[in-house]
Design an enzyme around this catalytic site. Structure first.
Site, short mmCIF file in Angstrom:
data_model
loop_
_atom_site.label_atom_id
_atom_site.label_comp_id
_atom_site.label_asym_id
_atom_site.label_seq_id
_atom_site.Cartn_x
_atom_site.Cartn_y
_atom_site.Cartn_z
N CYS A 124 0.83 -1.20 0.00
CA CYS A 124 0.00 0.00 0.00
C CYS A 124 0.88 1.26 0.00
O CYS A 124 1.99 1.25 -0.55
CB CYS A 124 -0.97 -0.03 1.18
SG CYS A 124 -2.31 1.17 1.04
N ASP A 193 -3.68 0.94 10.07
CA ASP A 193 -4.91 1.71 10.24
C ASP A 193 -5.38 1.65 11.68
O ASP A 193 -5.84 2.64 12.23
CB ASP A 193 -5.99 1.22 9.28
CG ASP A 193 -5.88 1.99 7.98
OD1 ASP A 193 -5.06 1.61 7.16
OD2 ASP A 193 -6.58 3.02 7.85
C1 RUB Z 1 -4.04 3.00 3.56
C2 RUB Z 1 -3.35 1.99 4.42
C3 RUB Z 1 -2.06 2.43 5.07
C4 RUB Z 1 -2.38 2.94 6.47
C5 RUB Z 1 -1.19 3.64 7.10
O1 RUB Z 1 -5.34 2.61 3.18
O2 RUB Z 1 -3.84 0.91 4.66
O3 RUB Z 1 -1.18 1.35 5.18
O4 RUB Z 1 -3.46 3.83 6.41
O5 RUB Z 1 -0.84 4.77 6.35
P1 RUB Z 1 -6.21 3.59 2.23
P2 RUB Z 1 -0.13 6.03 7.02
O6 RUB Z 1 -5.41 3.87 1.01
O7 RUB Z 1 -7.47 2.79 1.97
O8 RUB Z 1 -6.51 4.84 3.03
O9 RUB Z 1 1.15 5.51 7.61
O10 RUB Z 1 0.11 6.98 5.88
O11 RUB Z 1 -1.05 6.57 8.04
#
Ligand code: RUB
Length: 306
Positions: A124, A193
């Protein structure tokens, strides 16, 4: 309220995405809303702020970062309207600044786990995970990154774009190629998340099978997460809601089929046994210590809830 609705729409349509970014966008939106709010009394101010907070918190049901951010911004005790306004503005600015510093600190701490010449796999697009990788790169370590596409929204393309800009060598793979490359990987780094009281990770769909594959191949699996990704409510037994998104994200022409149902869960659950380390701004901890992070960092919320 228009500006709040616009931010909410950007978050639910994923123009603004990632647990950290949606949290800071919600905080900034509440600050701006508070700044422009024309009301006569403290009671009216409080109820308008609550209305705006309710709109924002509903946009992505899984991310606890949103509700934690909103709690932190809207937690004030004020005797009059102007001090309430000031408190919301200060709380939001503090949250945004602390969040920026946390990502930086996670990078400093987590990058120590990356050695010169390592291959790191990420999934991701996570600011916290990328901070770990970019800090190692900036320290002069040679790092190669294998990034998954992360279907259906292809956040992996954003990841390789960001790493390309700073000169990190990457390889892009389809999600199902994870096991094929795992023996070449030294460390998996993903974001979060939600982290529950027992150290279970909720992150982008596909994370759990990457963790499983890493465990089978004896590859270290690290989570990079600000402490506001930990969920206080899980101590009180609450389960994490997994967001299911539109089928069209997976199969745009689904209406052509009569008997097909598409399932599109956006997140999945990785048991704490598969996680070697959670890197937070408060230090790198074993997942089993998540309970303490919640008590120490987010304890106030528990007091309110119980
Ligand atoms: C994003 C996702 C990321 C976490 C952490 O999902 O799963 O791994 O949110 O990201 P989506 P961060 O694209 O559905 O929002 O470290 O930037 O908070």
């Amino acid at each position: 309220m228009d500006q709040v609705l616009k931010t909410a729409e950007k978050i639910s349509s994923m123009q603004i995405r990632g647990a950290g970014r949606i949290a800071t966008a919600a905080a900034a939106s509440l600050r701006d809303f508070s700044l422009g709010l024309r009301v006569q009394s403290l009671e009216e101010f409080n109820s308008e702020i609550k209305r705006a907070a309710d709109v924002l918190v509903k946009t992505r049901p899984t991310a606890v970062s949103l509700s934690n951010a909103i709690r932190m911004v809207t937690k004030y005790q004020a005797g009059d309207l102007e001090s309430a306004r000031q408190a919301v503005i200060e709380n939001a600015d503090r949250f945004i600044e602390n969040s920026r510093k946390a990502v930086e600190r996670i990078g400093q701490i987590g990058s120590r786990r990356i050695r010169d010449g390592d291959t790191v796999l990420t999934h991701c697009n996570s600011q916290a995970a990328l901070s770990v990788i970019s800090t190692a790169h900036e320290a002069g370590k040679r790092v190669k990154v294998i990034a998954t596409e992360s279907r259906p929204r292809f956040q992996g393309i954003t990841t390789i774009g960001m790493l390309d800009k700073i000169g990190v060598e990457t390889e892009l793979i389809v999600d199902s190629a994870v096991r094929s490359v795992m023996n070449e990987v030294d460390l998996v780094v993903v974001g979060a998340d939600v982290i529950t009281a027992n150290g279970t990770l909720v992150n982008k769909i596909g994370t759990a099978q990457i963790a499983l594959s890493a465990r089978e191949a004896r590859t270290s699996f690290m989570v990079a997460a600000e402490t506001y990704k930990f969920s206080p409510k899980t101590i009180l037994g609450e389960l994490v809601t997994i967001e299911e998104r539109e089928p069209e994200e997976v199969l745009p022409d689904i209406s052509r089929y009569k008997h097909v149902k598409v399932r599109n869960p956006a997140f999945d659950v990785t048991p704490h046994q598969y996680i070697d380390l959670i890197c937070t701004e408060a230090g790198a901890i074993p997942p089993e210590m998540s309970y303490l992070i919640i008590r120490e960092r987010l304890g106030w919320e528990l007091e309110e809830e119980s």
